[in-house]
Every structure is written in C-alpha cells, then in structure tokens.
Design a protein around this motif. Sequence first.
Motif, PDB file in Angstrom:
ATOM      1  N   VAL A 319      45.685  47.331  35.488  1.00  0.00           N
ATOM      2  CA  VAL A 319      44.290  47.331  35.515  1.00  0.00           C
ATOM      3  C   VAL A 319      43.683  47.913  36.819  1.00  0.00           C
ATOM      4  O   VAL A 319      42.956  48.834  37.054  1.00  0.00           O
ATOM      5  CB  VAL A 319      43.633  45.930  35.370  1.00  0.00           C
ATOM      6  CG1 VAL A 319      42.292  45.750  36.019  1.00  0.00           C
ATOM      7  CG2 VAL A 319      43.631  45.427  34.434  1.00  0.00           C
ATOM      8  N   ALA A 320      44.432  47.961  38.210  1.00  0.00           N
ATOM      9  CA  ALA A 320      44.370  48.593  39.292  1.00  0.00           C
ATOM     10  C   ALA A 320      44.355  49.934  39.128  1.00  0.00           C
ATOM     11  O   ALA A 320      43.214  50.517  39.915  1.00  0.00           O
ATOM     12  CB  ALA A 320      45.112  47.721  40.277  1.00  0.00           C
ATOM     13  N   GLU A 321      45.361  50.321  38.707  1.00  0.00           N
ATOM     14  CA  GLU A 321      45.456  51.902  38.452  1.00  0.00           C
ATOM     15  C   GLU A 321      44.396  52.554  37.536  1.00  0.00           C
ATOM     16  O   GLU A 321      44.080  53.611  37.672  1.00  0.00           O
ATOM     17  CB  GLU A 321      46.918  52.240  37.997  1.00  0.00           C
ATOM     18  CG  GLU A 321      47.904  52.065  38.881  1.00  0.00           C
ATOM     19  CD  GLU A 321      49.320  51.935  38.248  1.00  0.00           C
ATOM     20  OE1 GLU A 321      50.222  51.867  39.087  1.00  0.00           O
ATOM     21  OE2 GLU A 321      49.558  52.182  37.272  1.00  0.00           O
ATOM     22  N   PHE A 326      36.725  52.054  41.680  1.00  0.00           N
ATOM     23  CA  PHE A 326      37.628  51.008  42.712  1.00  0.00           C
ATOM     24  C   PHE A 326      38.494  51.536  43.282  1.00  0.00           C
ATOM     25  O   PHE A 326      39.723  51.930  42.711  1.00  0.00           O
ATOM     26  CB  PHE A 326      37.911  49.720  42.033  1.00  0.00           C
ATOM     27  CG  PHE A 326      36.640  48.728  41.409  1.00  0.00           C
ATOM     28  CD1 PHE A 326      36.419  47.462  41.887  1.00  0.00           C
ATOM     29  CD2 PHE A 326      36.125  49.172  40.327  1.00  0.00           C
ATOM     30  CE1 PHE A 326      35.336  46.778  41.671  1.00  0.00           C
ATOM     31  CE2 PHE A 326      35.259  48.350  39.749  1.00  0.00           C
ATOM     32  CZ  PHE A 326      34.825  47.162  40.433  1.00  0.00           C
ATOM     33  N   ALA A 327      38.382  51.924  44.546  1.00  0.00           N
ATOM     34  CA  ALA A 327      39.629  52.382  45.340  1.00  0.00           C
ATOM     35  C   ALA A 327      40.780  51.493  45.504  1.00  0.00           C
ATOM     36  O   ALA A 327      40.155  50.301  45.880  1.00  0.00           O
ATOM     37  CB  ALA A 327      39.143  53.145  46.668  1.00  0.00           C
ATOM     38  N   MET A 328      41.991  51.698  45.462  1.00  0.00           N
ATOM     39  CA  MET A 328      42.957  50.741  45.575  1.00  0.00           C
ATOM     40  C   MET A 328      43.393  50.793  46.909  1.00  0.00           C
ATOM     41  O   MET A 328      44.181  51.745  47.302  1.00  0.00           O
ATOM     42  CB  MET A 328      44.380  51.059  44.676  1.00  0.00           C
ATOM     43  CG  MET A 328      45.337  50.180  44.692  1.00  0.00           C
ATOM     44  SD  MET A 328      46.473  50.053  43.465  1.00  0.00           S
ATOM     45  CE  MET A 328      46.598  51.458  42.816  1.00  0.00           C
ATOM     46  N   ALA A 329      42.830  50.164  47.561  1.00  0.00           N
ATOM     47  CA  ALA A 329      42.892  49.963  49.303  1.00  0.00           C
ATOM     48  C   ALA A 329      42.709  48.785  49.781  1.00  0.00           C
ATOM     49  O   ALA A 329      41.914  48.047  49.352  1.00  0.00           O
ATOM     50  CB  ALA A 329      41.912  51.264  49.972  1.00  0.00           C
ATOM     51  N   ALA A 330      43.471  48.634  51.049  1.00  0.00           N
ATOM     52  CA  ALA A 330      42.959  47.483  51.920  1.00  0.00           C
ATOM     53  C   ALA A 330      41.682  47.428  52.433  1.00  0.00           C
ATOM     54  O   ALA A 330      40.681  48.172  52.289  1.00  0.00           O
ATOM     55  CB  ALA A 330      43.995  47.391  52.925  1.00  0.00           C
ATOM     56  N   SER A 337      33.288  49.859  46.109  1.00  0.00           N
ATOM     57  CA  SER A 337      34.151  48.805  45.766  1.00  0.00           C
ATOM     58  C   SER A 337      35.559  49.067  45.792  1.00  0.00           C
ATOM     59  O   SER A 337      35.837  50.203  45.787  1.00  0.00           O
ATOM     60  CB  SER A 337      33.887  48.636  44.232  1.00  0.00           C
ATOM     61  OG  SER A 337      32.508  48.038  43.959  1.00  0.00           O
ATOM     62  N   LEU A 338      36.400  48.023  45.840  1.00  0.00           N
ATOM     63  CA  LEU A 338      37.775  48.068  46.182  1.00  0.00           C
ATOM     64  C   LEU A 338      38.691  47.252  45.197  1.00  0.00           C
ATOM     65  O   LEU A 338      38.116  46.120  44.623  1.00  0.00           O
ATOM     66  CB  LEU A 338      38.289  47.856  47.576  1.00  0.00           C
ATOM     67  CG  LEU A 338      37.507  48.542  48.598  1.00  0.00           C
ATOM     68  CD1 LEU A 338      37.999  47.937  50.137  1.00  0.00           C
ATOM     69  CD2 LEU A 338      38.045  50.181  48.575  1.00  0.00           C
ATOM     70  N   VAL A 339      39.893  47.451  45.025  1.00  0.00           N
ATOM     71  CA  VAL A 339      40.866  46.708  44.191  1.00  0.00           C
ATOM     72  C   VAL A 339      42.133  46.595  44.753  1.00  0.00           C
ATOM     73  O   VAL A 339      42.785  47.580  45.279  1.00  0.00           O
ATOM     74  CB  VAL A 339      40.709  47.056  42.715  1.00  0.00           C
ATOM     75  CG1 VAL A 339      41.334  48.481  42.559  1.00  0.00           C
ATOM     76  CG2 VAL A 339      41.855  45.976  41.715  1.00  0.00           C
ATOM     77  N   GLY A 363      49.694  37.676  38.200  1.00  0.00           N
ATOM     78  CA  GLY A 363      48.365  38.532  37.634  1.00  0.00           C
ATOM     79  C   GLY A 363      47.014  38.321  38.325  1.00  0.00           C
ATOM     80  O   GLY A 363      46.256  38.716  37.896  1.00  0.00           O
ATOM     81  N   THR A 364      47.410  38.171  39.556  1.00  0.00           N
ATOM     82  CA  THR A 364      46.091  38.038  40.507  1.00  0.00           C
ATOM     83  C   THR A 364      45.382  39.374  41.066  1.00  0.00           C
ATOM     84  O   THR A 364      46.532  40.330  41.276  1.00  0.00           O
ATOM     85  CB  THR A 364      46.142  37.081  41.642  1.00  0.00           C
ATOM     86  OG1 THR A 364      46.556  35.905  41.321  1.00  0.00           O
ATOM     87  CG2 THR A 364      44.935  36.910  42.429  1.00  0.00           C
ATOM     88  N   VAL A 365      44.424  39.648  40.774  1.00  0.00           N
ATOM     89  CA  VAL A 365      43.895  40.842  41.250  1.00  0.00           C
ATOM     90  C   VAL A 365      42.701  40.683  42.069  1.00  0.00           C
ATOM     91  O   VAL A 365      41.641  39.436  41.757  1.00  0.00           O
ATOM     92  CB  VAL A 365      43.218  41.713  39.840  1.00  0.00           C
ATOM     93  CG1 VAL A 365      42.589  43.093  40.548  1.00  0.00           C
ATOM     94  CG2 VAL A 365      44.544  41.978  39.305  1.00  0.00           C
ATOM     95  N   ARG A 366      42.318  41.187  43.181  1.00  0.00           N
ATOM     96  CA  ARG A 366      41.233  40.994  44.109  1.00  0.00           C
ATOM     97  C   ARG A 366      40.362  42.246  44.070  1.00  0.00           C
ATOM     98  O   ARG A 366      40.747  43.252  43.880  1.00  0.00           O
ATOM     99  CB  ARG A 366      41.817  40.730  45.548  1.00  0.00           C
ATOM    100  CG  ARG A 366      40.584  40.424  46.495  1.00  0.00           C
ATOM    101  CD  ARG A 366      40.924  40.259  47.882  1.00  0.00           C
ATOM    102  NE  ARG A 366      40.869  41.717  48.344  1.00  0.00           N
ATOM    103  CZ  ARG A 366      41.418  42.185  49.648  1.00  0.00           C
ATOM    104  NH1 ARG A 366      41.777  41.226  50.657  1.00  0.00           N
ATOM    105  NH2 ARG A 366      41.234  43.231  50.286  1.00  0.00           N
ATOM    106  N   LEU A 367      39.257  41.799  44.017  1.00  0.00           N
ATOM    107  CA  LEU A 367      38.145  42.994  43.983  1.00  0.00           C
ATOM    108  C   LEU A 367      37.200  42.657  45.296  1.00  0.00           C
ATOM    109  O   LEU A 367      36.876  41.582  45.611  1.00  0.00           O
ATOM    110  CB  LEU A 367      37.249  42.777  42.901  1.00  0.00           C
ATOM    111  CG  LEU A 367      37.851  42.977  41.558  1.00  0.00           C
ATOM    112  CD1 LEU A 367      36.780  42.759  40.260  1.00  0.00           C
ATOM    113  CD2 LEU A 367      38.383  44.343  41.367  1.00  0.00           C
ATOM    114  N   SER A 368      36.667  43.709  45.935  1.00  0.00           N
ATOM    115  CA  SER A 368      35.552  43.879  46.812  1.00  0.00           C
ATOM    116  C   SER A 368      34.429  44.517  46.174  1.00  0.00           C
ATOM    117  O   SER A 368      34.906  45.766  45.889  1.00  0.00           O
ATOM    118  CB  SER A 368      35.968  44.348  48.278  1.00  0.00           C
ATOM    119  OG  SER A 368      34.614  44.354  49.122  1.00  0.00           O
TER     120      SER A 368
END
Length: 388
Positions: A319-321, A326-330, A337-339, A363-368
Amino acid sequence: MDKFTRLNHPPDTGLLPGNRPVVAPIYQSVKFEFDSVDETVRNWRGDSPGYNYQRSSNPNARQLELTLAQLQGREDCLVTASGVGVLSSTLLSLAKQGDHVLCFVELYAPTRNLIRRLLGKFGVTHTLLSVIDLAGIERALAGKPTRLVMFESPTNPMLRIADIAAITRLARAQGALTVLDNTLAGPHQHGQYDVDLYLHSLTKFAAGHGDVMGGAVIGSAELIAKLRPDFNALGNALDPHAAFLVQRGLKTYLVRYREQSANALRVAGFLARHPAVEAVHYPGLPSHPGHSLARAQMSEFGAVLSFDLRGGAEAAARVAEGLELFAMAASLGATDSLVLPSQLLGARDLDETQRRLAGIGAGTVRLSIGLESIDDLLADLAQALQRA
Ligand SMILES: *Cc1c(COP(=O)(O)O)cnc(C)c1O
C-alpha cells in the motif's frame, strides 16, 4: 575610506526613524553592538535589553518565541534548531544525577532514547509505562520520588490520548514536573491544562511546509529563565533565517491545521469502511477508545492517523509503495501527505512485550494528511488498497 576597507564596512542603508518594513526582516548578523562600554557591559550581564550574540538570542528567534508563547497560552519560550534539539536541551537542563524520570512506550523513539541511553549515562533512572495506564502512573509516582513526567498526546503512530488533567494532577501531587511533547496537537491546543513545559517540533505543523527545522519549549517566565543559561551553553540556537521561515509558516497555521484535520477525518472515515482495513486509529472517530477524552481536550484532532491492514506487513509495504500522492518519508504535519508502513515505524529499542504494549502491528500504516483535494486523496488510497 579605501574601497577594500569599504568591503568590510559597507554603507549604512538602515531605516530612518518612522520608516519600517511591514514584515520583520531577517537579521542575518552574528554580532550586535552598542556605542558605549557601559551599555555593552550591562547588556552582556543581562541587565539591559537588546542583543549581543546570535546564539544567545536574535530578533527573529525572539519574535518567534513570543508568538509561540502566546499561542500556547504561557509567558515565555526558547527556540532551538530542531525538535530533537529542544528535547535534548530540556532533558539535560532539568535532570540531574540520581533523578527518576517517568516515560512511556508511546513516546517518540528519539525521546525514549535520550531518556534511557543519554540520561542513563549520567545516572538518571526511568520507569517505562503505557501513557494510558493511569493506575500504573499513580503507583510509579507514589512509589518513587520523580523529577519529570515526559509524555505526548496524541501519541505517534497509534494516536493514543493521554488524560492530561489526571497526569498533571498526579505529578503535581508528588512534586514532579510535567513535560508534554505537544507536537501532534500543535501550539494552539492543550494550553488549558496545568502542564509545566510544552515542547514542540516546529518542523511539523508550526512551520508546516517541510522546508525548515526548529524546536520550542514553552512555559512560565520562571521556568524558562532557569532553562536559558543551559540552552545557551548547549548551543542549539535556531538561526535567523529558519526563525523567519517558521514565523512565516505560522501566518497560515490555524487554517492549515483545521483543513488538514478535516481531510484526516474524511480519510479516517473512508478507511474505517474499507474491507482490507482491520482498524483505524484516529481520535476524531467515535469508535476510537480515546474519542471522548480527545473531544474534551482538543479543538481539532490533527492530521496524523494510522490503520492496521488485515494483510499484515506485506500488505502495508504494498500500500505504501502503491500510493502516488503520499511520499514515503519521515516527518508529519506539512501541507503534503506522507505515508510510513510498519517496517519504518521504528520502535527498535523496545523488547517484544514493550512493542506489544505500544500497539504497533505488522500491518500498521501511518498517514500524515496534507492539503491536497480530498477526492484525490481518497481515490489514491482506494487504488493503493486494492494491492492489500
Ligand atoms: C518530529 C518529532 C520530534 C522531533 O522533531 P525534529 O524537528 O524532527 O527534530 C519530536 N517529537 C515529536 C512528537 C515529533 O513528531
């Protein structure tokens, strides 16, 4: 004056009295001078106002400090070069050998690391609990003289809500100082509670655009005055250009925070109805265990949320990829938006039991959530979730 001397003594084009810029300029100067020895001595001793050296203070940092103090509803503030900078300076300044610190598995990992590893080297002990374990907090405070309670609300990435009134009451009764990392809630929230010091990563919502770092500690004039000499000694100063950028970001802070929170609530609702999603963690959802506490404590629920996928770690990575907007970034809290999937939600310092207590699943995913159009965000999530 010779033209080469002039290179180091350029013409004074400063403003005439009565003429001023509407936006405070960037004071990109390390040194500030006075005309007389007497004035300089008084200022260096701290007996008169004005600036002498950028590390101690400068007009841009000071403007930002006073703005943030008022936004949080306290008297004074110190700003630093990053959020971790304010955490390390505050902890080193407040704790001494033999002190005990109460901290939590839900804390930002570098904070836990500072308390456990760095303060540990100087003979500071700690107790590690879950921030929602009020009975445990009461027992720990009653059982051991405690210098500091270091906590967050909402926590990251599981969005747990600390009972701020209860924690501050228990701490105050035992003579412990409360330090709240208020980054996720933002400096306009939680000011109504009896918290001694509020810490912020200004990198997140305050600056808001993902292009500058900073940190802040906010509290009573008395407590901030006690921290000031140590902050100066630790040399974590925020530079004037960065202070200017954070100050500019603050002009749109409230509209960004409200709009991003509204987007996050829509995203949380969408995820809660999706068959691939087992649970959604967002304090704005009535199903969240901390919802009523969050409603009492907060005016907005914020832009960070997380969810657990039925498909576990592999699904989280796919999902993140698969997300395109959503950029995959800290980091978090900016307008884009970020993931982050579970593989990148570091709690590597915790053992298995502590990790379970912290609640981060495979399976946890964080979104900003940022300021993109909500329909585009939901469409992107819908297509990426098909891979789960
Ligand atoms: C990001 C963050 C920090 C650290 O801030 P930096 O500006 O990245 O150094 C501290 N606390 C919380 C809760 C954060 O999210």
